[in-house]
Design an enzyme around this catalytic site. Structure first.
Site, short mmCIF file in Angstrom:
data_model
loop_
_atom_site.label_atom_id
_atom_site.label_comp_id
_atom_site.label_asym_id
_atom_site.label_seq_id
_atom_site.Cartn_x
_atom_site.Cartn_y
_atom_site.Cartn_z
N HIS A 69 66.98 35.47 71.32
CA HIS A 69 67.21 35.06 72.71
C HIS A 69 66.98 33.56 72.87
O HIS A 69 67.72 32.88 73.60
CB HIS A 69 66.28 35.86 73.63
CG HIS A 69 66.32 35.43 75.05
ND1 HIS A 69 65.32 34.69 75.64
CD2 HIS A 69 67.26 35.63 76.02
CE1 HIS A 69 65.63 34.46 76.90
NE2 HIS A 69 66.80 35.01 77.16
N GLU A 114 70.07 31.79 71.81
CA GLU A 114 71.12 31.86 72.83
C GLU A 114 70.92 30.75 73.86
O GLU A 114 71.88 30.08 74.27
CB GLU A 114 71.08 33.22 73.51
CG GLU A 114 72.01 33.36 74.70
CD GLU A 114 71.40 34.20 75.81
OE1 GLU A 114 71.52 33.80 76.98
OE2 GLU A 114 70.82 35.25 75.50
N HIS A 115 69.67 30.51 74.28
CA HIS A 115 69.39 29.45 75.24
C HIS A 115 69.71 28.07 74.66
O HIS A 115 70.23 27.20 75.36
CB HIS A 115 67.91 29.49 75.65
CG HIS A 115 67.63 30.41 76.79
ND1 HIS A 115 67.24 29.97 78.03
CD2 HIS A 115 67.71 31.76 76.89
CE1 HIS A 115 67.06 31.01 78.84
NE2 HIS A 115 67.35 32.11 78.16
N GLU A 151 61.30 32.74 82.50
CA GLU A 151 62.10 33.96 82.52
C GLU A 151 61.24 35.18 82.19
O GLU A 151 61.38 36.24 82.82
CB GLU A 151 63.26 33.83 81.53
CG GLU A 151 64.25 34.98 81.57
CD GLU A 151 65.41 34.80 80.60
OE1 GLU A 151 66.28 35.69 80.56
OE2 GLU A 151 65.45 33.77 79.89
#
Length: 420
Positions: free
Chosen positions: A47, A50-51, A127
């Site tokens: 993840h 992805e950022h 997040e």
């Protein structure tokens, strides 16, 4: 609709679907690598990657990436799941080559600037904090962990805050080198697209890509368990899970029809019995999810602390009753909902591109819609009742409770009471 495929010598695949009448297209690269490819020490790194995709390449800054797509009125995004990471864009037809170039640049030339890593680390920690403050989000992470304890498939996609704090540039580049091989990549495009032009562009961008990739991920083992987190919230949140079929098993169609009839809409059994007749909750639903080697039937509800026991008992009772008297009319309604949902969902090019990629990942081909519809139509009421019986008597289950749940009954105790 015309679906065409091509595989480059290094294993990189291209799949396209031309949709007459459209002036736009959705295009992206789907990578068969996600959270379940992480080691315990890497949890959250897929993840994180992805950022970082949009934080700059050797030829474009973060602003350049955003402006390249938005200057032509397009949209670019990415997501990470347990088995997939995707980078995709929606643009007008003339700008498809630009979109492919930007996505290719993101994947092939990331710089992973140390300063940008620190900025994005802060964003991801926010997040994670937001997810922890959202009960009907975090409860599914806890449910997954209880269903698959001490396994990559059970760990949260966002990762653990403490681990995210420590990831370095070398950690990111190491995961890419190990998991972003060409044979794991699929360029999928749907809409007004030129297949031959996309193949030529993919060859130029990805044809020389040679990276060793990891082997198979750790096999999933549904074990089950219970997590109860007591907190002073307005509602008590409940999620329970039972092992279901994989997405390669045709039984997934039976599972999805069962989930729809049990708790998939306003006419479903749980909605009618728990909400409409008794007013015990606002939200209740059932769903069937699937992975490469396991699946999970999930039921969720939010209610007041005083109603949690009654809601749980009624839910389990409805599961047992479905094994006895699930009717042909209910199954037919669920079949119709499933087919309509699938077909209506595929009216846009973004959902079409997603389907192309996912089907290619799963079966290395894209089954015709007629084939899928035929499998849905082949599900019978007797088959659904048999499946329901298996769910109602399953030896393994997982339960997550959050909120004012100190006095909530354990799932095993409830099931034993019903079996008596």
């Amino acid at each position: 609709m015309t679906i065409r495929t091509h595989t480059l010598p290094n294993g990189f695949r291209i799949v396209t679907e031309e949709m007459p009448g459209l002036e736009s297209a959705s295009v992206g690269v789907w990578i068969t690598a996600g959270a379940r490819d992480e080691t315990p020490e890497q949890n959250g790194i897929a993840h994180f990657l992805e950022h970082m995709a949009f934080k700059g390449t050797k030829t474009r800054s973060a602003l350049d990436i955003a402006e390249a797509i938005e200057d032509v009125g397009g949209y670019i995004n990415a997501y990470t799941s347990r088995e997939t990471t995707a980078y995709f864009a929606r643009v007008l037809a003339d700008d498809v080559p630009l979109a492919v170039d930007v996505v290719g640049d993101i994947l092939l030339n990331p710089v992973f600037d140390e300063g940008e890593i620190e900025v994005e680390r802060g964003v991801i920690l926010q997040e994670i904090g937001q997810a922890l403050d959202t009960p009907d989000d975090v409860i599914f992470d806890w449910l997954q962990e209880e269903a698959y304890p001490d396994q990559a498939i059970g760990r949260p996609i966002l990762g653990d805050a403490a681990r995210v704090q420590g990831y370095s540039r070398e950690d990111l580049t190491g995961f890419v080198a190990r998991h972003y091989g060409p044979e794991k990549m699929i360029l999928a495009a749907a809409g007004k697209v030129d297949h031959d032009a996309l193949v030529a562009q993919a060859e130029a961008l990805f044809g020389a890509l040679e990276r060793p990739s990891s082997g198979a991920f750790e096999p999933a083992r549904f074990i089950g368990g219970e997590r109860r987190v007591v907190k002073d919230l307005e509602q008590a949140h409940l999620a329970m899970a039972f092992e279901g079929p994989t997405y390669c098993d045709d039984a997934i169609f039976t599972a999805q029809i069962y989930a729809s009839a049990l708790g998939g809409g306003m006419s479903s059994r749980l909605f009618q019995e728990v909400r409409e007749k008794r007013g015990l909750c606002y939200t209740i639903f059932a769903q069937a999810g699937a992975h490469a080697d396991t699946g999970m039937m999930t039921i969720y509800a939010g209610t007041s602390a005083g109603e949690l026991g009654a809601l749980s008992e009624i839910t389990l009772s409805e599961m047992s009753r479905a094994a006895e008297d699930m009717s042909e009319a209910e199954v037919e309604r669920a079949r119709a909902q499933m087919k309509a949902g699938m077909l209506m969902g595929l009216e846009g090019c973004s959902s079409r591109a997603e389907r192309l990629a996912r089907m290619t990942q799963i079966w290395d081909r894209v089954p015709p819609l007629e084939e899928v519809v035929a499998k849905i139509d082949a599900v019978t009421a007797a088959g659904v009742r048999d499946f329901a019986a298996g769910m109602a008597t399953s030896a393994r289950s997982a339960l997550a409770l959050y909120g004012p749940v100190a006095d909530a009954p354990a799932l095993d105790r409830l099931r034993q009471r019903q079996a008596a």
